[in-house]
Structures are given as structure tokens and as C-alpha cells.
Design an enzyme around this catalytic site. Sequence first.
Site, PDB file in Angstrom:
ATOM      1  N   LYS A 138     -29.092  16.103  22.641  1.00 35.48           N
ATOM      2  CA  LYS A 138     -29.057  14.641  22.608  1.00 35.48           C
ATOM      3  C   LYS A 138     -29.884  14.445  23.988  1.00 35.48           C
ATOM      4  CE  LYS A 138     -26.714  13.012  18.626  1.00 35.48           C
ATOM      5  NZ  LYS A 138     -25.387  12.330  18.406  1.00 35.48           N
ATOM      6  N   ARG A 183     -20.734  18.864  15.516  1.00 32.83           N
ATOM      7  CA  ARG A 183     -22.152  19.075  14.756  1.00 32.83           C
ATOM      8  C   ARG A 183     -23.238  19.236  15.570  1.00 32.83           C
ATOM      9  NH1 ARG A 183     -26.229  15.363  14.203  1.00 32.83           N
ATOM     10  NH2 ARG A 183     -27.023  15.029  12.003  1.00 32.83           N
TER      11      ARG A 183
HETATM   12  N1  HH2 Z   1     -26.044  12.384  15.364  1.00 32.62           N
HETATM   13  C1  HH2 Z   1     -27.028  12.091  14.670  1.00 32.62           C
HETATM   14  C2  HH2 Z   1     -26.986  12.135  13.376  1.00 32.62           C
HETATM   15  N2  HH2 Z   1     -26.026  12.089  12.749  1.00 32.62           N
HETATM   16  N3  HH2 Z   1     -23.651  11.834  12.660  1.00 32.62           N
HETATM   17  C3  HH2 Z   1     -22.419  11.985  13.442  1.00 32.62           C
HETATM   18  N4  HH2 Z   1     -21.468  12.077  12.670  1.00 32.62           N
HETATM   19  N5  HH2 Z   1     -22.217  12.362  14.655  1.00 32.62           N
HETATM   20  C4  HH2 Z   1     -23.426  12.286  15.523  1.00 32.62           C
HETATM   21  O1  HH2 Z   1     -23.422  12.437  16.651  1.00 32.62           O
HETATM   22  C5  HH2 Z   1     -24.811  12.015  14.911  1.00 32.62           C
HETATM   23  C6  HH2 Z   1     -24.612  12.113  13.414  1.00 32.62           C
HETATM   24  C7  HH2 Z   1     -28.431  12.416  15.563  1.00 32.62           C
HETATM   25  O2  HH2 Z   1     -28.928  13.726  15.540  1.00 32.62           O
HETATM   26  P1  HH2 Z   1     -29.819  14.402  14.735  1.00 32.62           P
HETATM   27  O3  HH2 Z   1     -29.567  14.676  13.209  1.00 32.62           O
HETATM   28  O4  HH2 Z   1     -30.168  15.578  15.254  1.00 32.62           O
HETATM   29  O5  HH2 Z   1     -31.105  13.499  14.682  1.00 32.62           O
HETATM   30  P2  HH2 Z   1     -31.782  12.556  13.820  1.00 32.62           P
HETATM   31  O6  HH2 Z   1     -30.693  11.135  13.637  1.00 32.62           O
HETATM   32  O7  HH2 Z   1     -33.179  12.097  14.378  1.00 32.62           O
HETATM   33  O8  HH2 Z   1     -31.888  12.910  12.435  1.00 32.62           O
END
Ligand code: HH2
Length: 268
Positions: free
Chosen positions: A211, A246
Site C-alpha cells: 500500500k 491479506r
Molecule cells: N485492500 C484492498 C482491497 N480489498 N479488503 C480488505 N478486507 N482489506 C484490505 O485492506 C483491502 C481489501 C486494496 O488492495 P488491492 O486489492 O491490492 O488493490 P485494488 O483495490 O486496487 O484492487
Amino acid sequence: MMVPVHTQVMGIVNVTPDSFSDGGRYAHVDAAIAHGLLLTAQGASIVDVGGESTRPGAAPVDAAEECERVLPVVRGLAEHGIIVSIDTRNALTAQAALHAGATIVNDVTGFVHPRMRGVAAAGGATVVINHMPTADPRTMQAHARYDDVVADVMRFLGRRIDECSAAGIEQIIIDPGIGFGKTTQHNLVLLAQLDALSALGRPVLVGASRKRFIGDLSDDAPTDQRLGGSLAAGLAAVAHGASLLRVHDVAEHVQALRLWHAIADARR
Ligand code: HH2
């Protein structure tokens, strides 16, 4: 000697063209399924499938498009016996994913919508309640204002736990929502004081992997150069009570956790 990992690792499969760290790479169904299988082989006990980027400023995706992206991947992974979590803010997508074999609903908006709670309850799903100060990723950074970020996050999660329980949901995991409407300092304070969340009596999941706050603390390192910071944040979360992480880089986190738990066990 293979030391067991006490912390569960949730591996991320983003089936999106625009995710902040891995957007576009797993947009093809077969590639996404293969990646989920790889993450499981590396030690993930859950695979989180998402079809909409929730990075700050990301444009929303309608449920039909989202379903088209995620359902074949959810089905393919579930058919391999993998525990699949669906990362969505749409009740329709959550419902379809549960039918396709997902057993966990991960709603970054924290189940503020009664329909989402109803779908999860009807499907017998485990839920992940994530903290987000507003349900819209396009504006969430403008809401990064708290009197006391830990107390505010706890109040939000406590209310959502009550609402989810009242809807009939039994298995509830909570998440402080690292990066969701938070400054770097808010993220650091939440990780440092994560133990406070244990008062809510639910397992805590933390998603700090790659992040932006890690980039902020390392000369704006791009997303593919944030592994060291991701591992540090993950271990700090575990030290302060997280039982699920995660992550994108499953093998590296599993190795770090093995060492972490082996050292902890050697103290006894
Ligand atoms: N962070 C993201 C997406 N989903 N769900 C939970 N429970 N906790 C988190 O911290 C979280 C989440 C964002 O990360 P990422 O999936 O890598 O990116 P994007 O939202 O751009 O798909």
C-alpha cells in the site's frame, strides 16, 4: 523442519484492468485461476478474488461487468477445493459468487448496506467487515479526518458487528481498513495500536500489502518495490493481534511468518 504458520494468509487475485499493484496481470480467467492455485501452493489458506479496484480515486464497476470478471475465477478455484473470498461492494456480485462457490464475503465498505448483510446471511457466508469512512473510493481520502482514529474505527466496526449479527451472520472477521480514507500516520497508528481491536472479540485481518503508505515511507518506492515494507507491516500486525494477513506476495509472507512464529515458540 517445517514450522507451522499460525497466522492465516489470504492471497490476492485481482481480476481487474486497473488495480493499484497488479492491475491487468490476471485479467484473463485462466491466468487468474492459475495464480490462485499458485498462491494456495505457496501457503495461502484463502484466495480473495476481486473484480473492482478500490484504490483511491478508482472508478466504480457495475455488477454485471464485475460478475463477468470474477465468477469464472471463483468457480474455477472453488472446484479445486480452495476457500474463496469474494472482494466486492455489490450485493448482486456477492450473491452470485456465493452460488459459484465462494464462502467468504469481503466488503471493503464494511456491510453498511442491509442488502449486503442479507445476502451474506442467506448464503451462510463468513464476512470480512473492513473500515472505510465513506463507501466511495473516489472520495475516501477526503474523509481522512478522525478525532481518534483507533476509537473511530472501533466504533464503526462495533456497530457493523451488531448489524451483521442481527442479520443472522455468525462468522465475522474485522479489518481496520489500512489505506481506506487514512493518511500514512493514521495507518501507522492503527498498526501500532491494533491490539485495541481485540476488545471487539473477532479475528482481525490486516491488508497492508504494497500500500501507498509503504511508498510514502520509502522514497516513493513503486508498488512492485514494497515487499520489505509489506513484510514489516504484516509482522507488526501479527505482533499486535492480527490472525489473518491479506497479501500479494504469499510465499514471502509465509516464510516471514514461519520465522516469526518459530522465534516466538522458542521463547516458551
Ligand atoms: N485492500 C484492498 C482491497 N480489498 N479488503 C480488505 N478486507 N482489506 C484490505 O485492506 C483491502 C481489501 C486494496 O488492495 P488491492 O486489492 O491490492 O488493490 P485494488 O483495490 O486496487 O484492487
